[in-house]
Design a protein around this motif. Structure first.
Motif, PDB file in Angstrom:
ATOM      1  N   THR A 160       0.823  -1.218   0.000  1.00 13.38           N
ATOM      2  CA  THR A 160       0.000   0.000   0.000  1.00 13.38           C
ATOM      3  C   THR A 160       0.853   1.263   0.000  1.00 13.38           C
ATOM      4  O   THR A 160       0.628   2.181  -0.799  1.00 13.38           O
ATOM      5  N   ASP A 161       1.862   1.323   0.867  1.00 10.83           N
ATOM      6  CA  ASP A 161       2.579   2.593   1.082  1.00 10.83           C
ATOM      7  C   ASP A 161       3.571   2.910  -0.042  1.00 10.83           C
ATOM      8  O   ASP A 161       3.870   4.086  -0.280  1.00 10.83           O
ATOM      9  N   GLY A 195       8.588  16.193 -13.894  1.00  5.27           N
ATOM     10  CA  GLY A 195       8.165  17.549 -13.531  1.00  5.27           C
ATOM     11  C   GLY A 195       6.745  17.579 -12.977  1.00  5.27           C
ATOM     12  O   GLY A 195       6.110  18.641 -12.938  1.00  5.27           O
ATOM     13  N   TYR A 196       6.240  16.403 -12.557  1.00  4.97           N
ATOM     14  CA  TYR A 196       4.854  16.345 -12.082  1.00  4.97           C
ATOM     15  C   TYR A 196       4.742  17.057 -10.728  1.00  4.97           C
ATOM     16  O   TYR A 196       5.618  16.932  -9.866  1.00  4.97           O
ATOM     17  N   ASP A 197       3.650  17.801 -10.543  1.00 13.83           N
ATOM     18  CA  ASP A 197       3.458  18.650  -9.355  1.00 13.83           C
ATOM     19  C   ASP A 197       3.057  17.799  -8.144  1.00 13.83           C
ATOM     20  O   ASP A 197       1.900  17.384  -8.023  1.00 13.83           O
ATOM     21  N   ILE A 198       4.038  17.554  -7.290  1.00 11.14           N
ATOM     22  CA  ILE A 198       3.796  16.748  -6.083  1.00 11.14           C
ATOM     23  C   ILE A 198       4.283  17.524  -4.865  1.00 11.14           C
ATOM     24  O   ILE A 198       5.359  18.126  -4.887  1.00 11.14           O
ATOM     25  N   VAL A 199       3.476  17.495  -3.800  1.00  7.73           N
ATOM     26  CA  VAL A 199       3.848  18.087  -2.523  1.00  7.73           C
ATOM     27  C   VAL A 199       3.790  16.985  -1.478  1.00  7.73           C
ATOM     28  O   VAL A 199       2.865  16.166  -1.489  1.00  7.73           O
ATOM     29  N   ILE A 200       4.791  16.941  -0.581  1.00 10.59           N
ATOM     30  CA  ILE A 200       4.807  15.920   0.474  1.00 10.59           C
ATOM     31  C   ILE A 200       4.660  16.597   1.828  1.00 10.59           C
ATOM     32  O   ILE A 200       5.324  17.608   2.095  1.00 10.59           O
ATOM     33  N   THR A 201       3.794  16.060   2.687  1.00  7.55           N
ATOM     34  CA  THR A 201       3.738  16.542   4.073  1.00  7.55           C
ATOM     35  C   THR A 201       4.251  15.435   4.994  1.00  7.55           C
ATOM     36  O   THR A 201       3.997  14.256   4.752  1.00  7.55           O
ATOM     37  N   ARG A 202       4.992  15.817   6.018  1.00  6.44           N
ATOM     38  CA  ARG A 202       5.486  14.833   6.999  1.00  6.44           C
ATOM     39  C   ARG A 202       4.997  15.246   8.375  1.00  6.44           C
ATOM     40  O   ARG A 202       5.529  16.176   8.995  1.00  6.44           O
ATOM     41  N   GLY A 203       3.957  14.573   8.835  1.00  9.37           N
ATOM     42  CA  GLY A 203       3.313  14.933  10.086  1.00  9.37           C
ATOM     43  C   GLY A 203       3.908  14.197  11.276  1.00  9.37           C
ATOM     44  O   GLY A 203       4.529  13.139  11.141  1.00  9.37           O
ATOM     45  N   SER A 204       3.707  14.786  12.452  1.00  9.08           N
ATOM     46  CA  SER A 204       4.175  14.128  13.678  1.00  9.08           C
ATOM     47  C   SER A 204       3.040  13.290  14.281  1.00  9.08           C
ATOM     48  O   SER A 204       1.941  13.211  13.719  1.00  9.08           O
ATOM     49  N   ASP A 250       7.641   8.230  -0.295  1.00 12.66           N
ATOM     50  CA  ASP A 250       8.178   9.593  -0.487  1.00 12.66           C
ATOM     51  C   ASP A 250       9.174   9.611  -1.649  1.00 12.66           C
ATOM     52  O   ASP A 250       9.171  10.531  -2.474  1.00 12.66           O
ATOM     53  N   LEU A 251      10.051   8.599  -1.684  1.00 11.08           N
ATOM     54  CA  LEU A 251      11.087   8.578  -2.721  1.00 11.08           C
ATOM     55  C   LEU A 251      10.471   8.377  -4.103  1.00 11.08           C
ATOM     56  O   LEU A 251      10.930   8.976  -5.092  1.00 11.08           O
ATOM     57  N   VAL A 295       0.771  12.321   1.780  1.00 13.39           N
ATOM     58  CA  VAL A 295       0.804  12.512   3.226  1.00 13.39           C
ATOM     59  C   VAL A 295       1.755  11.486   3.846  1.00 13.39           C
ATOM     60  O   VAL A 295       1.520  10.283   3.790  1.00 13.39           O
ATOM     61  N   SER A 296       2.857  12.001   4.407  1.00 11.48           N
ATOM     62  CA  SER A 296       3.878  11.116   4.971  1.00 11.48           C
ATOM     63  C   SER A 296       4.037  11.408   6.465  1.00 11.48           C
ATOM     64  O   SER A 296       3.159  12.028   7.083  1.00 11.48           O
TER      65      SER A 296
END
Ligand code: NAD
Ligand code: TYD
Length: 331
Positions: free
Chosen positions: A96-97, A164-173, A153-154, A119-120
């Motif tokens: 899944t991940d 060049g695809y528009d991707i944003v990663i968030t790393r939450g606590s 994430d990688l 969402v990471s």
């Protein structure tokens, strides 16, 4: 706009669904309904004409292609998310991940989705004895769960780099609040305390996590989606660092349960000692957490106190069998 949110029947995903609807958008929720997925988590929005649900797997290319059709943004929260389970079945996490994340990104890109938000977690950085991780620190995951999230994430960063695809990663606590599956520290200890059951503290209980309320985490993801730069990573931390034993004491105080319930059990293998995030980058875009930790914890305790109908069936069902099988030897 039309947004696909995956894992929307889970703990944080259901909060992101509420945030997206509150901002006036149309939401499609794609969720496989694993043990952690609960339709009750979105019962309050199920009749909203702007909300629809697809039961399916993000790792299935045909389902991913159908789900992303016509969407402007995809926010991926679907995941296997519990470290302890990853020690028993890493393959489910990789599927899944890692595979699921890459499959969903490629489907989004093919369908012309404008932005993909992955969402990471802070766990991809590994453990840090002092100081706090920034987004440019290397990934040193140390559990099968965090290694699978780092893999996702990688993949995301590589697809951004390559196409060049528009991707944003968030790393939450570490996140807490209503609707969290009671296998994680805070809901497990609250519900055990309410029932007068032992609170199993791993090792010496001095491991430190940085806690964030689910509403602040969901708003952080939303903020990064709206204001983040393509290809950038954003840490989303609450700035509430506490040792597990301190959290345990506060839960006992809020529930009125006895300290005698504290039960030291064998440590989790490979247990990360401390997580901490530097959140200057997202704060620089105008986001800041709003929920004070003790108020958030108190209201979370009240939510579990009032929602036995939500957690009692879970704790007596599949979870009880899993817990008995995997944890009987730990005590
Ligand atoms: P959760 O376990 O409560 O929910 C996960 C959801 O994903 C469930 O509804 C499940 O049915 C669904 N799902 C699982 N596999 C799927 C698949 N193959 N296809 C479609 N749906 C699938 O998780 P959560 O705590 O809400 O976490 C959400 C995300 O946030 C995860 O990516 C997690 O890594 C990340 N995160 C969580 C925390 C935390 O403390 N809970 C902290 C930081 C980051
Ligand atoms: P958890 O909620 O599983 O989140 P994570 O491992 O992703 O940080 O655990 C939070 C902390 O609490 C972690 O240090 C492990 C510890 N813990 C216990 O001491 N006892 C428990 O029964 C659980 C579930 C966790």
């Amino acid at each position: 706009m039309k947004i696909l949110i995956t894992g929307g029947c889970g703990f944080i995903g259901s909060e992101v669904v509420r945030v997206a609807l509150a901002h006036g958008h149309e939401v499609i929720n794609l969720d496989l309904l694993t043990y952690a997925g609960n339709p009750d988590n979105v019962a309050d929005v199920a009749d909203d004409p702007r909300y629809s649900f697809i039961k399916g797997d993000i790792a299935d290319p045909a389902i991913a292609a159908t789900a992303v059709e016509g969407c402007e943004v995809v926010i991926n929260l679907a995941a296997e998310s519990h470290v302890d389970r990853s020690l028993h079945d890493p393959a489910a996490f990789i599927r899944t991940d890692v595979v699921g994340t890459a499959t969903l990104i490629m489907a989004s890109r093919a369908a012309g989705v404008r932005r993909f938000v992955q969402v990471s977690t802070d766990e991809v950085y590994g453990s840090i004895p002092t100081g706090a991780f920034t987004e440019t620190d290397p990934l040193q995951p140390s559990s099968p769960y965090s290694a699978s999230k780092a893999g996702g994430d990688l993949q995301a960063l590589a697809i951004h780099h390559t196409f060049g695809y528009d991707i944003v990663i968030t790393r939450g606590s570490n996140t807490y609040g209503p609707r969290q599956y009671p296998e994680k520290l805070i809901p497990l200890f609250i519900t055990n305390a309410l029932d007068g059951l032992p609170l199993p503290v791993y090792g010496d209980g001095q491991q430190i996590r940085d806690w964030i309320h689910v509403r602040d985490h969901a708003e952080g993801i939303w903020h990064a989606m709206e204001h983040g730069a393509a290809g950038a990573v954003y840490n989303v931390g609450g700035g509430n660092e506490w040792p597990n034993l301190e959290i345990t004491g506060r839960i006992l105080a809020h529930t009125g349960a006895s300290h005698d319930l504290i039960t030291y059990v064998a440590d989790r293998p490979g247990h990360d000692r401390r997580y901490a995030l530097d959140t200057a980058r997202l704060r620089g875009l105008g986001w800041a957490p709003q929920v004070a930790f003790d108020e958030g914890l108190a209201s979370t305790v009240e939510w579990y106190r009032g929602r036995r109908d939500w957690w009692e069936p879970i704790k007596s069902g599949e979870y009880a069998d899993w817990y008995a099988t995997n944890y009987a030897g730990r005590r």
